[in-house]
Enzyme design. Structure first.
Site, PDB file in Angstrom:
ATOM      1  CB  SER A 111      47.705  38.121 -21.216  1.00  0.00           C
ATOM      2  OG  SER A 111      47.681  38.697 -22.487  1.00  0.00           O
ATOM      3  N   GLY A 112      50.646  39.808 -21.577  1.00  0.00           N
ATOM      4  CA  GLY A 112      51.221  41.150 -21.699  1.00  0.00           C
ATOM      5  C   GLY A 112      52.393  41.379 -20.759  1.00  0.00           C
ATOM      6  CB  THR A 116      55.900  36.565 -26.800  1.00  0.00           C
ATOM      7  OG1 THR A 116      54.768  35.819 -26.377  1.00  0.00           O
ATOM      8  CG2 THR A 116      56.229  36.232 -28.225  1.00  0.00           C
ATOM      9  CG  ASN A 161      50.314  41.443 -25.480  1.00  0.00           C
ATOM     10  OD1 ASN A 161      50.686  42.305 -26.281  1.00  0.00           O
ATOM     11  ND2 ASN A 161      51.043  40.400 -25.148  1.00  0.00           N
ATOM     12  CB  SER A 164      47.570  38.523 -26.663  1.00  0.00           C
ATOM     13  OG  SER A 164      47.452  37.551 -25.664  1.00  0.00           O
ATOM     14  CB  SER A 165      51.161  34.058 -27.376  1.00  0.00           C
ATOM     15  OG  SER A 165      52.250  34.933 -27.331  1.00  0.00           O
ATOM     16  N   GLY A 393      50.266  32.408 -18.458  1.00  0.00           N
ATOM     17  CA  GLY A 393      50.352  32.376 -17.001  1.00  0.00           C
ATOM     18  C   GLY A 393      48.966  32.234 -16.403  1.00  0.00           C
ATOM     19  CD  GLU A 395      44.612  34.006 -19.278  1.00  0.00           C
ATOM     20  OE1 GLU A 395      43.507  33.490 -19.464  1.00  0.00           O
ATOM     21  OE2 GLU A 395      45.344  34.423 -20.200  1.00  0.00           O
TER      22      GLU A 395
END
Ligand SMILES: Nc1ncnc2c1ncn2[C@@H]1O[C@H](COP(=O)(O)OP(=O)(O)OP(=O)(O)O)[C@@H](O)[C@H]1O
Ligand SMILES: [Mg+2]
Length: 1034
Positions: A111-112, A116, A161, A164-165, A393, A395
């Site tokens: 994340s981050g 995206t 993030n 974040s998605s 991804g 985690e």
């Protein structure tokens, strides 16, 4: 562009290698991290592993996504430019166009890490660089604008993030046979619904809530019964960061509203959609109280009314559904009240279900707007797609729950795909080129995938079983089941199963999986509940009856009628994953691996530990090992030859034969050893085993490049100079031509003029004697003028000058007149200039002329000699003589030689003339006086001698006889004498001889001769002979 080609290789010490396969220590994680760090510190965020792109989030704008960059990467060979996400996109696009097959780009990372962003860059690249028609622009705009809408509903600020998605996204971009993007399709995965009702400290709910409150129009908010302050809503305020400085909700609202209008949303759709969003907020504020029996009640129905209004349900039914539960017992339904705790659960479940399904509806709605409407008119069979997979991804947190389990499972599956595809691709390439395939060791994670997903035996199946099992099932009982059923699996561990060493690290509620990327410990707490994702039937019924059309689409009555249990979340996810893999397997893959350099979202900070961690979880070392199995570098013959051909004289500057032979010649020349390389059998690629071989070649190329550059420069400069010279020369020639032309025209003009003049002149000449007419007018004028002008230089200067310019016929009379005028003028001028003495002398000369002209030799010469007043000064006359004759006034005197009477002896005497007489004087004596009255005549010869004889009357006794004299100035002396005598015709110029009287009565003769020598003597006859020189001299 060619110079760029792998250009950074040369700077590899400073910026590292741009392709990890060129790392010598390719198995060393430290070398890998070092290389990434070197490049990151130079703001080079992209690095390849073969065709896989590793991207490190720069957390700053680098200016590498400009239009010019997009143009640069368009249609360029993949390895010719430094690594870039555009290169990946372009490569996929070109391959798709040329091979007409489907592709996908898998973007993964924490994340981050920038997934995206990368997917947006790719989408933008296609939007800008793909060919486009007017009619398809709307499709492109919708593709681009679907992003902000999806992000508003599916993204949220998290600790990692700010955007974040919270869902996985797969997007197909469809292209027609010309490569024009014509449509798209989006599939979403596992939206994080729990966020709707709960956020951790420092995190927020989905963006759309805040955007609506901050940016929504007053009327809309009033209609929805909302206040602007997010703090008023429980679902928005738990994270304590509703206001976030890095996020501008108001602006984002504008973007989203605008996007809605482009992607086909009607005002009705929006009203329903925001009705649902608002009702979720109201729902969060519904408060429960427990009554005496411990049953939940809702004391304040204010919020319920709003929800009922917005969702179009009966408020009383809703109220009941939130606090009661329907239990079906055999044939009848029993309604029993819920406890306080269960009511809260029911409320949150409703919020999650409503939001979650609305999100799915939204995705479907966007999809219907992205459908290529022209699909029937365009050749359907030739449609190809590029898929973009932006998925969470691997985690690993301190506490990992059901979501992490699903996410990591997803990554296991994708890793499996990647390994299989890469290995397979590698193997096929080696086989194709006929190069021996050396099997490589890699971790096949199928075993873990099976552990999770195997039917009846896998963890998901066990979980499902536990969920539907009658009787009290808990998370703990699930863990026990796991221990029982998969406890022996090598990749599974629990506290109970672990040895004494590992025990401490695992909690009582936890199990541990040994993923390909490392071990992860999951806490089973909440697994059952989340997997069930239960929404009470009662509530479902309420929602099915909603008049909100979106909700009606989301909650179908059919679902109620279907008595079978809906699939669990885990199973749903498993199924959607397997269909995703099916989608992917049929397509050609490209990979982007995103890495975040630090946890603090800071630019230029590179946390080695964090990066190392991600490299491991992203399986990058594994991937590199696979890529490097065998050969570090491979390149198509054409490309290899194109780059290095300058290193061998045979291939430089052009190799005309097949590229393979060129490469063979080239490497033989630069001395590759047989073990260093292999040439593919199918004659397309060269394989180089060690990076150092390539680097040596690269260094040689770098060296030769400088020489080549110098040569090219020189040639170019020469060329430029020559061009410049040719240009100047041309210009000079042109100038010359023009000038010559001008000169020639001028000359022609002049000649024409001359011809006219000459013709006129000739005509004038012909007619010159005719009366004045146009034909001769000018000629005559010219002749006149010319003659007059010429005459200026030929005017006689003196009266004696008789010359005169000969006049043309027509001017003869004028000339005569002029000449006369001129003569007269000269004469007048001359006369005016004459002095008295001069005049007197002139008169004397006239007299001389009368006497001698034409008679005596030497006269002409004598004319030039001016006459003197006297040839003897008075001082030279003896005073005695003066005394004797002075009163008579001496008029003239001259020394003379007197030939005496006896023997003609020559004596020096003076001849002195007075008014009255002529005296022959010897010093003080007057030897003879001749009164003028007694003077009878004067004789001279006709020759040039100076003899003069003064005759007196022979009868005159006073006189001794005639006087024979000789003097130098005979003309002058005779003239003076005659003028004083005042008698005419008394001068006699004789020839031959003359008679004279020596004394009265006695005659003598003087004979005149000429001879070579002048002399005067008495000859033998007693005569005086005078011989004159042939040339007369005075
Ligand atoms: N290439 C880039 N250039 C500049 N900034 C970037 C780049 N990539 C990412 N960022 C920054 O990092 C932030 C996070 O990126 P992004 O949202 O793409 O992460 P993500 O991998 O999608 O994370 P999540 O899994 O949470 O959705 C972005 O908001 C942006 O500020
Ligand atoms: Mg994202």
């Amino acid at each position: 562009i060619r110079l760029h080609m792998e250009g950074t290789l040369t700077a590899r010490d400073k910026v590292g290698v741009q392709d990890f396969v060129l790392l010598d220590a390719y198995t060393s994680e430290s070398a890998f991290v070092d290389n990434l760090r070197k490049r990151f510190s130079e703001n080079l965020i992209y690095t390849y592993i073969g065709t896989l792109l590793v991207s490190v989030n720069p957390y700053q704008e680098l200016g590498i996504y400009t239009m010019s960059q997009m143009e640069l990467y368009q249609g360029v060979n993949f390895f010719e430019l430094p690594p870039h996400v555009y290169a990946i996109a372009d490569n996929a696009y070109r391959m798709m166009c040329s091979e007409l097959n489907n592709h996908f780009i898998l973007i993964s990372g924490e994340s981050g890490a920038g997934k995206t962003e990368a997917s947006k860059k790719i989408l933008q690249y296609f939007a800008v660089t793909c060919p486009m028609t007017q009619s398809l622009q709307i499709a492109r705009d919708r593709l681009l604008l679907s992003n902000p809408v999806l992000e508003a509903f599916g993204n949220a600020k998290t600790l990692r993030n700010d955007n974040s998605s919270r869902f996985g996204k797969y997007m197909d971009i469809q292209f027609d046979f010309q490569g024009i993007p014509v449509g798209g399709h989006i599939i979403s995965y596992l939206i994080e619904k729990s966020r709707v009702v709960y956020q951790n400290h420092g995190e927020r709910n989905f963006h759309i809530f805040y955007q609506l409150l901050a940016g929504g129009e007053e009327e809309r908010l009033a209609y929805l019964g909302l206040e602007r302050d997010p703090q008023l809503y429980k679902y928005l305020s738990q994270g304590h960061c509703a206001k976030e400085s890095s996020i501008n909700d108001k602006n984002d609202w504008k973007t989203v509203s605008n996007a809605f209008s482009v992607i086909d949303f009607t005002e009705g759709d929006l009203e329903n959609l925001f009705g649902i969003i608002a009702s979720v907020l109201h729902l969060g504020n519904v408060g429960f109280e427990g009554d005496d029996q411990g049953c939940a009640t809702i004391p304040d129905t204010h919020e319920i009314k709003w929800i009922a209004k917005l969702l179009g349900v009966h408020s009383s039914i809703l109220l009941e559904a939130l606090t009661h539960r329907k239990i079906e017992a055999k044939t009848e339904e029993v309604i029993c009240p819920l406890t306080l705790e269960l009511s809260v659960y029911a409320r949150d479940a409703m919020a999650k279900a409503v939001y979650g399904r609305t999100f799915t509806w939204l995705v479907n709605k966007i999809n219907s707007s992205l459908v290529n409407k022209g699909i029937n008119t365009i050749d359907f069979t030739k449609k190809t797609v590029i898929g973009l997979l932006d998925i969470y991804g691997f985690e690993v947190f301190d506490k990992n729950g059901f979501e992490q389990f699903c996410i990591n499972y997803c990554n296991e599956k994708l890793q499996q795909l990647l390994i299989e595809r890469t290995l397979k691709a590698e193997q096929t390439e080696y086989e194709m080129e006929g190069i021996e395939w050396e099997p490589i060791q890699y971790f096949n994670n199928k075993i873990i995938c099976d552990l999770v997903e195997e039917r009846h035996k896998g963890i998901i199946s066990i979980l499902d079983e536990e969920c539907i099992r009658p009787g009290p099932a808990t998370d703990l009982s699930f863990l026990e089941k796991l221990e029982e059923k998969v406890g022996k699996h090598a990749h599974f561990e629990t506290r109970k199963l672990a040895g004494p060493k590992g025990r401490k690290r695992i909690g009582w509620m936890e199990f541990r999986l040994l993923h390909y990327a490392g071990e992860v410990t999951y806490c089973t707490k909440g697994f059952l509940e989340k997997n069930n994702d239960l929404l009470y039937r009662h509530l479902k019924e309420v929602l099915c009856k909603s008049t909100n059309s979106i909700l009606r689409e989301c909650f179908l009555v059919a679902e109620l009628e279907n008595r079978r249990r809906p699939p669990t979340v885990g199973t749903q996810f498993k199924n959607s994953l397997s269909s995703l893999l099916e989608i992917l397997i049929s397509k050609e893959p490209s990979y982007i691996r995103c890495i975040k350099p630090n946890e603090r979202k800071e630019p230029s900070k590179f946390d080695d530990f964090l990066v190392r961690h991600q490299i491991k979880y992203l399986g990058l070392m594994e991937h590199l090992r696979v890529r490097r199995a065998g050969f570090a570098y491979r390149r198509k013959y054409e490309h290899f030859l194109q780059r290095y051909k300058s290193l061998c004289p045979d291939t430089w500057p052009h190799w005309c034969g097949p590229p393979a032979e060129g490469v063979e010649r080239l490497i033989k020349y630069i001395g590759y050893k047989p073990e260093e390389y292999k040439l593919g059998n199918s004659r397309t690629k060269i394989f180089i085993r060690f990076p150092r071989t390539l680097f040596a070649t690269e260094d040689a190329f770098e060296f030769s490049k400088h020489q080549l550059v110098a040569r090219i420069q020189a040639t170019y400069k020469g060329c430029q100079e020559r061009r410049e010279y040719a240009r100047k020369r041309q210009a000079a020639i042109k100038l010359e031509t023009y000038w010559r032309g001008a000169l020639a025209r001028r000359e022609a003009e002049r000649r024409k003029w001359a011809v006219q003049i000459i013709r006129k002149f000739i005509k004038g000449f012909i007619y010159r004697n005719k009366p004045l007419c146009p034909d001769n007018e000018e000629f005559v004028v010219f002749v006149r003028k010319n003659y007059i002008l010429n005459l200026r230089y030929h005017i006689p200067k003196t009266v004696l000058d008789r010359s005169w310019l000969r006049p043309p016929g027509i001017l003869e009379s004028a000339s005569d007149l002029l000449r006369k005028m001129c003569t007269r003028n000269l004469v007048r001028k001359y006369c005016r200039g004459i002095t008295v003495e001069c005049k007197a002398m002139m008169q004397q000369k006239v007299v001389t002329s009368e006497i001698f002209r034409g008679k005596k030799e030497g006269y002409a010469e004598s004319l030039k000699q001016p006459f003197a007043n006297s040839r003897i000064d008075e001082e030279d006359i003896n005073p005695k003589v003066l005394q004797l004759i002075g009163h008579e006034k001496i008029q003239y005197g001259i020394p003379v030689i007197k030939y005496d009477r006896k023997g003609f002896k020559a004596r020096q005497r003076q001849l002195i003339l007075t008014q009255k007489a002529a005296y022959v004087v010897e010093l003080a004596k007057i030897k003879q006086k001749i009164e003028y009255s007694a003077l009878k005549g004067v004789s001279t010869s006709n020759l040039s001698d100076g003899i003069l004889v003064i005759h007196v009357s022979p009868e005159d006794n006073k006189q001794k006889g005639d006087v024979v004299l000789q003097c130098e100035h005979v003309f002058e002396a005779v003239t003076k004498l005659i003028m004083l005598v005042k008698k005419e015709n008394i001068v006699n110029v004789v020839q031959g001889s003359l008679q004279f009287y020596i004394s009265p009565g006695k005659e003598g003769t003087i004979a005149f001769n000429t001879g070579p020598e002048e002399q005067v003597y008495k000859d033998k006859n007693g005569q005086l002979t005078v011989v004159s020189g042939c040339v007369w001299r005075e």
